[in-house]
Design a protein around this motif. Structure first.
Motif, mmCIF file in Angstrom:
data_model
loop_
_atom_site.group_PDB
_atom_site.id
_atom_site.type_symbol
_atom_site.label_atom_id
_atom_site.label_comp_id
_atom_site.label_asym_id
_atom_site.label_seq_id
_atom_site.Cartn_x
_atom_site.Cartn_y
_atom_site.Cartn_z
ATOM 1 N N SER A 155 0.871 -1.160 0.000
ATOM 2 C CA SER A 155 0.000 0.000 0.000
ATOM 3 C C SER A 155 0.918 1.221 0.000
ATOM 4 O O SER A 155 2.108 1.096 -0.296
ATOM 5 C CB SER A 155 -0.922 -0.030 1.209
ATOM 6 N N ASN A 273 0.201 3.378 10.276
ATOM 7 C CA ASN A 273 0.200 3.312 8.813
ATOM 8 C C ASN A 273 -0.183 1.920 8.334
ATOM 9 O O ASN A 273 -1.004 1.760 7.424
ATOM 10 C CB ASN A 273 1.575 3.699 8.265
ATOM 11 N N GLU A 277 -3.865 1.059 6.520
ATOM 12 C CA GLU A 277 -3.816 0.719 5.098
ATOM 13 C C GLU A 277 -4.041 -0.757 4.821
ATOM 14 O O GLU A 277 -4.663 -1.120 3.826
ATOM 15 C CB GLU A 277 -2.470 1.155 4.510
ATOM 16 N N VAL A 331 -0.375 8.543 7.964
ATOM 17 C CA VAL A 331 -1.805 8.649 7.686
ATOM 18 C C VAL A 331 -2.484 9.721 8.528
ATOM 19 O O VAL A 331 -3.544 10.245 8.157
ATOM 20 C CB VAL A 331 -2.507 7.294 7.909
#
Length: 987
Positions: A155, A273, A277, A331
């Motif tokens: 990702s 993160n 994701e 994020v």
């Protein structure tokens, strides 16, 4: 009757000039576009790309590492290698300097901390390309020496490894934080039986890169051991171990999945993160999402062609333009800035801006297909300006690298602004642009003072002057649009400083001291006056004022002839070996960026057919569906952006002009899907490998009577139709059809120069003055005398200071000063060694001319000897008392310049028999980062204060180091040392 007939003919002409309107359908996909991407293109030769899994502009690049060091190992992978060391989570694409390769994981079948690069048993594994698959967002390989299958997908900030072992026992994974570059700090921390985290701070190209990681395994850790100088220990005492080997409990031999998250902020960010994701998604879901993301990106441009290789080249090129810049933000919006502190942003923050490369075509491409992302890029520039004090030149992971030249964030901002992309603080952006242009580093102080950068004040002076002038032009264009008249005047004048590097005699852009040209001059020579290039490859770089350049050359026919000579010149270069000069057609070097606009310059002189020939040749000969398919470093998307633009039929020669110069299309049809909802369709009729010339062009159904299109015409949507033919046509040959970039406001007067005259001379020297500006008057003054009009050559017989300026109407050039030095006529020197032409320091008498050098070897005042001893003999003309003899040497080990192993000074009465006066040894094998000058001296007073020895001849013998030490970067390349020497002084 005549009037009616005329009216009828006019109407008929208008009708015939318009093509019958018909709707051209968009280009259609015949299969998923990701199938046309060959991620192995560029992994061979000097392309420096990697084949592993990443997302568009993503933070993670999960890819195999096959090479630990060396120039062709910059990306960590080279197609010619047979062993994989592991799979790390960050990689650079197409760069010429190595970095990244963070947090290496490698599945294996035993406990070992040795990577195997020494030839001994280790965790590296053999593989074959027959068992290797790479697609956008996905990578798979079979490690045949240990029978383990590896799959990778990603990702944006996280990824998944999938390992299938041959059996349920001996399922080990090596975690190596010492992989590749120098560790500054690190930690491996086992959280529980399924998770570990830690950090890796390292030094390479980025001097202080900080990366944090969180790793989660699908099966429990049975045991974990840590490296203690090659010995496995069960406890990671004070987190001192850089490596760990984990054994997993997997009795049913299911695939072992490893989920990883990375962050530049902290371990918590890495975990969040990964959780946000990937979370609980399985491998196939993440892979499917990654490839869907890539498909959506690639659909921004759809082409039609029956040539599979060319279609593959196109989509691989488009793919490579979308790998960098990289997201550098968690994020939750946090990121590590250029001050290495943690910041929060509501825009997307990026790193890896290879701006010397990408301002030319990659960023202009983004202004078409990535307009919103361009706003994020510029907001990133402004954040870096706040955090680090200046917009980036080449930034990497929160670090300024000071790599390459120019201030090319400036044209990226200006180009976007002038195209209406303005989602940022415009006044602040303009302030940041001017800030970049008004520093005193990198030759800017001299550039602002003299209107060019003298050779003896800064290395790569010609290239910097030319590129600063272009950057300044983009500032002027933005200032004009914003109504800032004083700023416009300042920077449009600076945009003309290129004129001061133009030599009207040779017709090349040349290095110059204040008033004299660097000599001897060889346009094929790669030297310190140019950036990764020679005079051929930089003398056409005036994209902001091509009309002014044409005037300097003497007309359009002269530019055409100069271009012809460029493309037909011999391909050999002289001077310094420069690995970046590749993809040669004559002296056109497509493998390096300064050449990228040159083929399109034929349009500016009314020969678009020659542009069409050269563009087609470059597209079809220098790009291949092959690992060695890129003719030089791919350079973070720039080499690929050239292909994307040129294969569609146009190219941005001058970003900031909003013009795209027409070349020759390679495909039957292309559709550009724009963010505003419009579609721009390019259709080629009668196209073949022999039908490469344009007969005529239609834009939106009307004949296009010019050889360029504008940005607005693309963004408005519509159709561009090329009608091709087998032979050169007349389209684009009329003056009114030529593209033009021209500076007509606030014209400057170039500085005059000394066309003839020796700066150091013996008896006398005749001085001839000249200027590149027709009808300009030259004024000169000697020492403290009054200025007088130059009308004829004059002679200098003593040490003299010469001042020059020129006038034309109301214009006046800066006043420049050059000292002339008279060498003692009784002194002469003979050299029994051959100095390098590019480091001649002015010629044979340089070591006795009385001029001392600084620590910067690139200024040309040092005399350089490559892989040979220095033997120099000074003749005093008669026997004289000698009180002191000294000679200077430079050390700059990073540039392969070492002190001699030893220096001996001799004296002789007759030139036959010599007495040793002084002997000094140097420990040249000891590493040193210091750039230093030392002088080796013989002083008669230390032997006797009353009696001075008498000699006529003084000999200096300096013994070379030769082969570089094993610790030196140049050792693997069989590198040899330089001796740099200056000024033998005899009192």
């Amino acid at each position: 009757m005549t009037s009616k007939l005329t009216s009828v003919l006019i109407v008929l002409a208008l009708v015939l000039s318009c093509k019958e309107s018909s709707t051209i359908p968009e280009a259609q996909k015949d299969q998923p576009l990701i199938n046309y991407v060959n991620t192995f293109i560029g992994t061979g030769g000097h392309g420096h790309t990697y084949p592993g899994a990443t997302l568009p502009y993503g933070m993670m690049q999960l890819s195999p590492d096959t090479r630990l060091e060396g120039w062709d190992g910059c990306s960590g992978y080279h197609y010619t290698d047979d062993y994989i060391y592991g799979f790390s989570h960050t990689h650079l694409s197409g760069t010429g300097i190595s970095d990244y390769g963070d947090v290496l994981l490698m599945p294996t079948n035993k406990i070992t901390f040795n990577n195997g690069s020494d030839g001994k048993s280790g965790y590296r594994a053999h593989f074959s390309h027959d068992n290797e698959i790479a697609e956008p967002g996905y990578y798979k390989v079979h490690l045949d020496s240990i029978k383990i299958d590896v799959e990778l997908t990603v990702s944006l900030r996280s990824g998944i490894h999938k390992y299938q072992f041959p059996a349920s026992d001996n399922q080990y994974i090596v975690l190596d934080l010492a992989h590749r570059d120098k560790l500054l700090d690190y930690r491996i921390n086992k959280l529980n039986d399924y998770e570990i985290n830690g950090f890796r701070h390292s030094e390479a190209w980025a001097k202080d890169q900080r990366l944090f990681y969180h790793i989660k395994f699908s099966h429990p850790i049975k045991t974990i051991v840590y490296d203690d100088d090659g010995t496995a220990i069960s406890k990671n005492y004070k987190f001192e171990s850089k490596k760990a080997v984990l054994l997993f409990d997997n009795p049913n031999n299911e695939p072992l999945y490893v989920k990883t998250g990375i962050s530049a902020v902290d371990e918590h960010g890495a975990k969040e993160n990964m959780t946000a994701e990937i979370g609980n998604k399985d491998f196939e879901t993440v892979k499917k999402e990654a490839q869907k993301y890539w498909e959506t990106q690639l659909e921004k441009i759809v082409i039609e062609s029956d040539d599979l290789d060319r279609k593959t080249n196109f989509y691989t090129a488009l793919y490579h333009t979308m790998i960098a810049p990289n997201r550098y933000q968690d994020v939750d919006g946090r990121y590590r800035g250029m001050d290495l502190e943690i910041h929060q942003a509501d825009f997307d923050y990026y790193t890896v801006f290879s701006l010397w490369d990408t301002y030319r075509a990659a960023h202009p491409l983004y202004t078409i297909i990535e307009q919103e992302r361009t706003n994020h890029f510029i907001n990133t520039f402004l954040a870096k300006y706040d955090e680090g004090g200046i917009m980036p030149m080449w930034d990497l992971a929160g670090n300024y690298t000071d790599c390459m030249i120019g201030y090319h964030a400036v044209p990226v901002v200006a180009d976007a602004y002038l195209k209406g992309i303005r989602g940022y603080d415009i006044e602040k952006a303009f302030e940041a642009m001017k800030h970049s242009a008004t520093r005193d580093k990198f030759g800017l102080e001299a550039y602002k003072t003299y209107g060019f950068i003298p050779v003896d004040e800064e290395s790569e002076s010609v290239s910097k002057t030319l590129e600063y002038a272009y950057d300044d032009w983009t500032i002027s264009q933005m200032a004009k649009e914003m109504g800032k008249s004083e700023d416009y005047k300042t920077y449009i004048q600076r945009a003309q400083y290129y004129k001061n590097t133009f030599d009207p005699k040779t017709k090349f852009m040349r290095g110059r001291f204040r008033n004299t040209w660097f000599a001897p001059f060889d346009p094929y020579e790669v030297n310190f006056n140019y950036t990764e290039a020679n005079a051929w490859q930089y003398s056409f770089y005036v994209p902001q004022d091509i009309s002014g350049f044409i005037n300097l050359l003497g007309g359009k026919d002269k530019l055409e002839a100069q271009l012809d000579e460029l493309f037909n010149a011999k391909t050999e270069t002289s001077g310094r070996e420069q690995s970046d000069i590749t993809g040669l057609i004559g002296q056109y070097a497509h493998g390096n960026e300064p050449s990228h606009h040159m083929a399109y310059l034929y349009n500016f002189v009314g020969r678009p057919d020659k542009t069409q020939e050269k563009v087609h040749q470059i597209l079809t000969e220098l790009y291949k569906n092959d690992p060695d398919g890129v003719s030089g470093n791919e350079d973070c998307g720039q080499m690929s952006a050239w292909y994307v633009f040129s294969s569609m039929g146009f190219y941005p020669v001058t970003p900031g002009s909003n013009q795209y110069i027409i070349g020759a299309p390679l495909f039957d049809k292309a559709s550009i899907h724009l963010e505003n909802g419009n579609t721009f369709i390019i259709k080629s009729h009668n196209l073949s490998d022999t039908s490469i010339y344009i007969e005529y062009v239609y834009l939106n159904g009307e004949k296009l009577e010019r050889t360029y299109i504008t940005h607005d015409e693309i963004m408005s949507g519509g159709t561009l139709e090329f009608y091709m033919t087998h032979s050169p046509g007349v389209w684009g040959t009329k003056d009114v059809q030529h593209p033009k970039t021209e500076i007509t406001d606030h014209i400057i007067l170039p500085s005059p120069f000394i066309a003839k005259g020796d700066i150091t001379f013996r008896d006398s020297t005749e001085v001839v003055l000249n200027t590149s500006e027709a009808d300009a008057k030259i004024f000169f003054a000697l020492d403290n005398g009054d200025f007088q009009t130059y009308t004829k050559p004059f002679t200098i017989i003593n040490d003299t200071e010469l001042k020059l300026y020129s006038e034309k109407g109301d214009l006046k050039s800066p006043e420049l000063t050059t000292p002339f030095y008279k060498i003692d006529p009784n002194l002469s020197i003979s050299l029994e060694s051959d100095y390098a032409n590019q480091y001649s320091a002015g010629g044979n008498d340089a070591l006795i001319d009385g001029i001392r050098s600084t620590k910067n070897y690139r200024t040309g005042s040092w005399q350089g000897y490559h892989d040979q001893d220095l033997i120099a003999i000074v003749d005093l003309a008669s026997v004289k008392e000698v009180e002191k003899v000294s000679v200077g040497f430079l050390q700059d080990q990073g540039a392969w310049i070492f002190y001699p192993k030893s220096v001996v000074i001799f004296g002789s009465l007759d030139g036959q028999y010599y007495q040793k006066l002084e002997f000094k040894k140097f420990d040249t094998t000891k590493p040193s980062d210091e750039i230093a000058i030392t002088r080796v001296s013989f002083n008669a007073n230390k032997y006797s204060s009353n009696i001075k020895p008498k000699y006529r001849y003084i000999k200096v013998l300096a013994k070379k180091l030769g082969e570089l030490p094993e610790w030196h970067l140049g050792y693997p390349m069989d590198g040899r040392s330089w001796i740099f020497v200056d000024e033998i002084s005899i009192d």
